[in-house]
Enzyme design. Sequence first.
Site, PDB file in Angstrom:
ATOM      1  N   GLU A 172       0.835  -1.131   0.104  1.00  0.00           N
ATOM      2  CA  GLU A 172       0.152   0.096   0.060  1.00  0.00           C
ATOM      3  C   GLU A 172       0.796   1.231   0.075  1.00  0.00           C
ATOM      4  O   GLU A 172       0.543   2.103   0.778  1.00  0.00           O
ATOM      5  CB  GLU A 172      -0.918  -0.052   1.292  1.00  0.00           C
ATOM      6  CG  GLU A 172      -2.134  -1.244   1.171  1.00  0.00           C
ATOM      7  CD  GLU A 172      -2.603  -1.448   2.398  1.00  0.00           C
ATOM      8  OE1 GLU A 172      -2.868  -0.383   3.164  1.00  0.00           O
ATOM      9  OE2 GLU A 172      -3.429  -2.329   2.711  1.00  0.00           O
ATOM     10  N   ASN A 225       2.018  -5.316  -2.942  1.00  0.00           N
ATOM     11  CA  ASN A 225       0.902  -5.829  -2.502  1.00  0.00           C
ATOM     12  C   ASN A 225      -0.050  -4.516  -2.151  1.00  0.00           C
ATOM     13  O   ASN A 225       0.378  -3.596  -1.426  1.00  0.00           O
ATOM     14  CB  ASN A 225       0.943  -6.526  -1.397  1.00  0.00           C
ATOM     15  CG  ASN A 225      -0.454  -7.148  -0.686  1.00  0.00           C
ATOM     16  OD1 ASN A 225      -1.237  -7.838  -1.395  1.00  0.00           O
ATOM     17  ND2 ASN A 225      -0.747  -6.981   0.610  1.00  0.00           N
ATOM     18  N   HIS A 266     -10.170  -6.618  -1.399  1.00  0.00           N
ATOM     19  CA  HIS A 266     -10.987  -6.410  -0.335  1.00  0.00           C
ATOM     20  C   HIS A 266     -12.320  -5.558  -1.123  1.00  0.00           C
ATOM     21  O   HIS A 266     -12.063  -4.408  -1.635  1.00  0.00           O
ATOM     22  CB  HIS A 266     -10.648  -5.237   0.597  1.00  0.00           C
ATOM     23  CG  HIS A 266      -9.531  -5.955   1.403  1.00  0.00           C
ATOM     24  ND1 HIS A 266      -9.786  -6.745   2.352  1.00  0.00           N
ATOM     25  CD2 HIS A 266      -8.143  -5.581   1.585  1.00  0.00           C
ATOM     26  CE1 HIS A 266      -8.931  -7.093   3.052  1.00  0.00           C
ATOM     27  NE2 HIS A 266      -7.781  -6.487   2.639  1.00  0.00           N
ATOM     28  N   GLU A 297      -6.035 -10.728  -0.180  1.00  0.00           N
ATOM     29  CA  GLU A 297      -6.745 -10.621   1.120  1.00  0.00           C
ATOM     30  C   GLU A 297      -8.192 -10.394   0.826  1.00  0.00           C
ATOM     31  O   GLU A 297      -9.027  -9.508   1.353  1.00  0.00           O
ATOM     32  CB  GLU A 297      -6.211  -9.049   1.670  1.00  0.00           C
ATOM     33  CG  GLU A 297      -4.609  -9.014   1.906  1.00  0.00           C
ATOM     34  CD  GLU A 297      -4.243  -7.482   2.572  1.00  0.00           C
ATOM     35  OE1 GLU A 297      -5.265  -7.015   3.019  1.00  0.00           O
ATOM     36  OE2 GLU A 297      -3.217  -7.347   2.672  1.00  0.00           O
ATOM     37  N   ASP A 299     -12.113 -10.445   0.669  1.00  0.00           N
ATOM     38  CA  ASP A 299     -13.309 -10.611   1.408  1.00  0.00           C
ATOM     39  C   ASP A 299     -14.245  -9.643   0.781  1.00  0.00           C
ATOM     40  O   ASP A 299     -13.674  -8.862  -0.273  1.00  0.00           O
ATOM     41  CB  ASP A 299     -13.264 -10.189   2.883  1.00  0.00           C
ATOM     42  CG  ASP A 299     -12.398  -9.122   3.294  1.00  0.00           C
ATOM     43  OD1 ASP A 299     -12.402  -8.090   2.245  1.00  0.00           O
ATOM     44  OD2 ASP A 299     -11.969  -8.824   4.166  1.00  0.00           O
TER      45      ASP A 299
HETATM   46  O1  9MR Z   1      -6.857  -7.238   9.584  1.00  0.00           O
HETATM   47  C1  9MR Z   1      -5.878  -6.518  10.207  1.00  0.00           C
HETATM   48  C2  9MR Z   1      -6.394  -5.658  11.439  1.00  0.00           C
HETATM   49  O2  9MR Z   1      -6.578  -6.695  12.371  1.00  0.00           O
HETATM   50  C3  9MR Z   1      -5.676  -4.628  11.874  1.00  0.00           C
HETATM   51  O3  9MR Z   1      -6.352  -3.890  12.994  1.00  0.00           O
HETATM   52  C4  9MR Z   1      -5.476  -3.486  10.515  1.00  0.00           C
HETATM   53  C5  9MR Z   1      -4.422  -2.200  10.945  1.00  0.00           C
HETATM   54  O4  9MR Z   1      -4.143  -1.519   9.928  1.00  0.00           O
HETATM   55  O5  9MR Z   1      -4.657  -4.270   9.389  1.00  0.00           O
HETATM   56  C6  9MR Z   1      -5.373  -5.158   8.895  1.00  0.00           C
HETATM   57  O6  9MR Z   1      -4.890  -5.993   7.960  1.00  0.00           O
HETATM   58  C7  9MR Z   1      -4.886  -4.911   6.953  1.00  0.00           C
HETATM   59  C8  9MR Z   1      -3.537  -5.729   6.034  1.00  0.00           C
HETATM   60  O7  9MR Z   1      -2.571  -5.929   6.577  1.00  0.00           O
HETATM   61  C9  9MR Z   1      -3.132  -4.866   4.502  1.00  0.00           C
HETATM   62  N1  9MR Z   1      -4.241  -4.691   3.931  1.00  0.00           N
HETATM   63  C10 9MR Z   1      -5.535  -3.994   4.526  1.00  0.00           C
HETATM   64  C11 9MR Z   1      -6.044  -5.041   5.610  1.00  0.00           C
HETATM   65  C12 9MR Z   1      -7.340  -4.706   6.194  1.00  0.00           C
HETATM   66  O8  9MR Z   1      -7.000  -3.321   6.865  1.00  0.00           O
END
Ligand code: 9MR
Length: 408
Positions: A172, A225, A266, A297, A299
């Site tokens: 990101e 990613n 997502h 990732e 969903d």
């Molecule tokens: O699923 C993750 C969540 O538990 C954390 O609080 C969050 C914090 O930024 O990150 C989430 O995972 C992210 C992933 O690492 C990168 N892409 C987006 C995901 C969803 O936010």
Amino acid sequence: MTLRRMATAGVLAAVVAATLGAVSASAGGPRPPATQDQSLRGLAARNGLYFGTAVDAAAYAGASDPQYTSMVDSQFSTVTPENVMKWESLEPTRGTYDWTAADTFVENAARNHQLVRGHVLTWYSQLPGWLTTGIQDGSIDGPQLRALLHKHITDVVAHFRGKIWQWDVVNEAVSDPWETPPAIHLGGNTGSLKQKFADLLGPGYVADAFRWARAADPKALLFYNDYNIEAFGDGGPGDKTQFVYDLVKRLRAQGVPIDGVGSQGHLSTQYGNYDVLAVADALRRFTDLGVAVALTEVDARSLTKDAADPAKDAAGADLNARDQASAYNYHVLLQACLLNAHCLSFTVWGFTDKYSWIPNWFKNPPEGSGCLWDAAYHPKKSLRTVQGDLAAAGPPLVQPRVPQKPRR
Ligand code: 9MR
């Protein structure tokens, strides 16, 4: 018998017939596998695809929910640590690593014959507090941040050397079209942590991150990613997929050791849907650059009336339409992946609504119900759709996966 019960009875009869059909298949030619008896990892393996999930380490370790643990082990052939390999987890105190949770995660994966997607090496979010503060208050300058990142990547990749299949090396790094300025760029909103992180490191940091990772592990596949890169837009300055494509093309031309692009996936049902061919086209354009791709990732969430309880107060008709839209989004991403032999894995960001990040993140308005199983582990339409897609996939259109060679 109500209409609903009649429908259920009909489905059961069809399932029993399909099972019997599968048993006596030899006379009538190939039959689809009886999906209800097979795991996602087993169905995906028919085409060499790895089916994965992000794993919530606390839920996995907790004895209170053995079903979660057994489903991670039995349904998935690749796993991604949802949080325990992030910088804030590995180096909460400056200069002191805590490998405990991440090591346990990797050991569990090995025991279950699962490949690991390492997540994540370079990201402006979920940095340790000491680092975020230093970036925000200016006490950590550009050269210092660069040195810290170099050390972080080197130490972490070396620690797990030989145990990681795919690393999300940079995550990101790119802005969104709704941010300021709106033309896609490295960073985010003016003044944001995301922008400061990018500015301090300077434009060459993406290439350097990949080089540092490669130096520490010659065999791991190294990925960029990001989200919202599932399909191309108009190719203009606000087209994030185009920006990432141009970035990856430049990196490849410069000989940077980038092996893959992770399209997070997502999705959200209220924003409309992609279609299989548009996503397949985007994946093909990336793989034509010589990189592999993965859905990393996935969903497909929806607006709900109560984030904690997606079914609460919503009319049955709404739920049905919503669940079908969610299932369709899974279908689009999975079909596009299946159609590209360089799409190595399809990972969901949690498989049960019970531990999903979605309700914690999208509160106003509330969103939820993005996973394959609901919070009580009941299969949803999304799961049935994914199982059916995997069962139906095969040559000539769906070919065995082509292993990606790590670029030196
Ligand atoms: O699923 C993750 C969540 O538990 C954390 O609080 C969050 C914090 O930024 O990150 C989430 O995972 C992210 C992933 O690492 C990168 N892409 C987006 C995901 C969803 O936010």
